[in-house]
Design a protein around this motif. Structure first.
Motif, PDB file in Angstrom:
ATOM      1  N   LEU A  35       2.740   2.620   1.473  1.00  0.00           N
ATOM      2  CA  LEU A  35       3.098   1.699   0.547  1.00  0.00           C
ATOM      3  C   LEU A  35       2.024   1.534  -0.729  1.00  0.00           C
ATOM      4  CD1 LEU A  35       3.945  -1.181   3.277  1.00  0.00           C
ATOM      5  CD2 LEU A  35       5.616  -0.389   1.466  1.00  0.00           C
ATOM      6  N   PHE A  36       2.420   1.354  -1.989  1.00  0.00           N
ATOM      7  CA  PHE A  36       1.880   1.396  -3.041  1.00  0.00           C
ATOM      8  C   PHE A  36       2.084   0.263  -4.085  1.00  0.00           C
ATOM      9  CE2 PHE A  36       2.288   5.921  -1.826  1.00  0.00           C
ATOM     10  CZ  PHE A  36       0.852   6.532  -2.159  1.00  0.00           C
ATOM     11  N   PHE A  37       1.237  -0.285  -4.532  1.00  0.00           N
ATOM     12  CA  PHE A  37       1.190  -1.320  -5.607  1.00  0.00           C
ATOM     13  C   PHE A  37       0.996  -0.431  -6.895  1.00  0.00           C
ATOM     14  CE2 PHE A  37      -0.663  -4.537  -8.676  1.00  0.00           C
ATOM     15  CZ  PHE A  37       0.466  -5.281  -8.799  1.00  0.00           C
ATOM     16  N   PRO A  44      -3.557   3.162 -12.160  1.00  0.00           N
ATOM     17  CA  PRO A  44      -3.389   4.287 -10.937  1.00  0.00           C
ATOM     18  C   PRO A  44      -2.689   3.378  -9.823  1.00  0.00           C
ATOM     19  CG  PRO A  44      -5.632   4.326 -11.652  1.00  0.00           C
ATOM     20  CD  PRO A  44      -4.922   3.053 -12.214  1.00  0.00           C
ATOM     21  N   PRO A  45      -1.836   3.995  -9.013  1.00  0.00           N
ATOM     22  CA  PRO A  45      -1.091   3.499  -7.827  1.00  0.00           C
ATOM     23  C   PRO A  45      -2.197   2.925  -7.007  1.00  0.00           C
ATOM     24  CG  PRO A  45      -0.015   5.616  -8.237  1.00  0.00           C
ATOM     25  CD  PRO A  45      -1.293   5.593  -9.115  1.00  0.00           C
ATOM     26  N   ARG A  46      -2.089   1.967  -6.476  1.00  0.00           N
ATOM     27  CA  ARG A  46      -3.048   1.421  -5.225  1.00  0.00           C
ATOM     28  C   ARG A  46      -2.339   1.338  -4.131  1.00  0.00           C
ATOM     29  NH1 ARG A  46      -4.259  -3.959  -4.125  1.00  0.00           N
ATOM     30  NH2 ARG A  46      -3.246  -4.850  -5.854  1.00  0.00           N
ATOM     31  N   ILE A  47      -3.224   1.995  -3.053  1.00  0.00           N
ATOM     32  CA  ILE A  47      -2.750   2.077  -1.753  1.00  0.00           C
ATOM     33  C   ILE A  47      -2.626   0.603  -1.079  1.00  0.00           C
ATOM     34  CG2 ILE A  47      -2.719   2.992   0.545  1.00  0.00           C
ATOM     35  CD1 ILE A  47      -3.896   5.493  -0.756  1.00  0.00           C
ATOM     36  N   LEU A  48      -1.268   0.045  -0.564  1.00  0.00           N
ATOM     37  CA  LEU A  48      -1.519  -1.016  -0.022  1.00  0.00           C
ATOM     38  C   LEU A  48      -1.699  -0.887   1.692  1.00  0.00           C
ATOM     39  CD1 LEU A  48       1.398  -3.080  -1.848  1.00  0.00           C
ATOM     40  CD2 LEU A  48      -1.360  -2.907  -2.195  1.00  0.00           C
ATOM     41  N   GLY A  49      -0.595   0.304   2.131  1.00  0.00           N
ATOM     42  CA  GLY A  49      -0.691   0.665   3.584  1.00  0.00           C
ATOM     43  C   GLY A  49      -0.233   1.835   3.780  1.00  0.00           C
ATOM     44  N   LEU A  68       8.665  -5.712   2.703  1.00  0.00           N
ATOM     45  CA  LEU A  68       8.920  -7.046   2.320  1.00  0.00           C
ATOM     46  C   LEU A  68       7.713  -7.650   2.266  1.00  0.00           C
ATOM     47  CD1 LEU A  68      12.453  -7.923   3.991  1.00  0.00           C
ATOM     48  CD2 LEU A  68      12.012  -6.541   1.631  1.00  0.00           C
ATOM     49  N   ALA A  69       6.931  -7.382   3.373  1.00  0.00           N
ATOM     50  CA  ALA A  69       5.469  -8.401   3.521  1.00  0.00           C
ATOM     51  C   ALA A  69       4.440  -7.786   2.170  1.00  0.00           C
ATOM     52  CB  ALA A  69       4.720  -7.994   4.726  1.00  0.00           C
ATOM     53  N   ALA A  70       4.667  -6.433   1.872  1.00  0.00           N
ATOM     54  CA  ALA A  70       3.849  -5.951   0.782  1.00  0.00           C
ATOM     55  C   ALA A  70       4.464  -6.638  -0.732  1.00  0.00           C
ATOM     56  CB  ALA A  70       4.157  -4.561   0.660  1.00  0.00           C
ATOM     57  N   ALA A  71       5.674  -6.993  -0.804  1.00  0.00           N
ATOM     58  CA  ALA A  71       6.136  -7.415  -1.893  1.00  0.00           C
ATOM     59  C   ALA A  71       5.861  -8.722  -2.136  1.00  0.00           C
ATOM     60  CB  ALA A  71       7.782  -7.269  -2.070  1.00  0.00           C
TER      61      ALA A  71
END
Length: 222
Positions: free
Chosen positions: A24-26, A32-37, A132-135
């Motif tokens: 999962l990326f932000f 730059p893309p940021r890794i969320l998980g 959905l949790a990441a969003a």
């Protein structure tokens, strides 16, 4: 389902789910893309491929396993869903793979569709829940899906339906492009070019490169 048409909308959450990745990326327009998980062990596609091989479905196993699962009952087998620590956006599918392999021991072929359906549902449940949790954690209303497993119809429908309920716009390529790594590399290259990064023909592959780290170093994603 919303196809990937027109310019991308930022900020967004990006989900890449394939044989090698469940990340999962932000995503922001000029960052730059940021890794969320990400997965701590097996990727979702790897689990599908390995269980499909044991089910004698061949390789790659995602599509034939989905066809087999369409004849099964997802609730027939109790398979684990690892959610890890509260608030974690990481994935872990090794326990699910092991549980499915153990269930296969001595299982009659007539029960294969049920096991395939249960495995597929367990993967989809966790992937959709974490996305959905990441969003929600980032406050975005755009979600992008990519990777080989993004061709899975159950994942596509469930993410689109649950995303709509949560007020999200979920956008994904047509299934025919989800299996083509070249399409994803081209999209990453276009983003790098738009950001002013250029490489000559001496560019080499780096199998250990992480997308966010590459951008931080001013490199083009491979």
């Amino acid at each position: 389902l919303n196809a990937l048409e027109g310019e991308m909308v930022y900020p967004a959450v990006g989900l890449v789910v394939s044989g090698g990745h469940t990340d999962l990326f932000f995503l922001e327009a000029d960052a730059p893309p940021r890794i969320l998980g990400r997965t701590r062990d097996d990727a979702a596609g790897e689990v599908l491929d390995k269980v499909a091989r044991e089910l004698k479905l061949g390789y790659p196993g995602g599509a034939p396993l989905e066809r087999l699962a369409s004849r099964g009952r997802p609730e027939a087998f109790a398979l684990p869903r690892a959610r890890l620590a509260e608030g974690s956006l990481d994935f872990s599918f090794s326990g699910l793979k092991t549980a499915a392999m153990l269930r296969l021991r001595g299982l009659a072929e007539a029960d294969y569709p049920d096991l395939a359906a249960g495995l597929q549902q367990a993967l989809v449940d966790v992937i959709v829940e974490k996305t959905l949790a990441a969003a929600g954690a980032t406050g975005v209303n755009q979600v992008y899906l990519g990777g080989g497993v993004a061709a899975n119809g159950v994942l596509r429908r469930r993410l689109a339906e649950m995303g709509k309920e949560a007020g999200l716009t979920v956008r994904m390529p047509p299934p025919a492009l989800c299996t083509d790594n070249a399409a994803m590399v081209a999209a990453a290259g276009y983003r790098a070019w738009r950001g002013g990064r250029l490489d000559d023909y001496a560019l080499n592959a780096d199998p250990e490169l992480v997308a966010g780290n590459a951008a931080d170093r001013g490199e083009s994603p491979r």
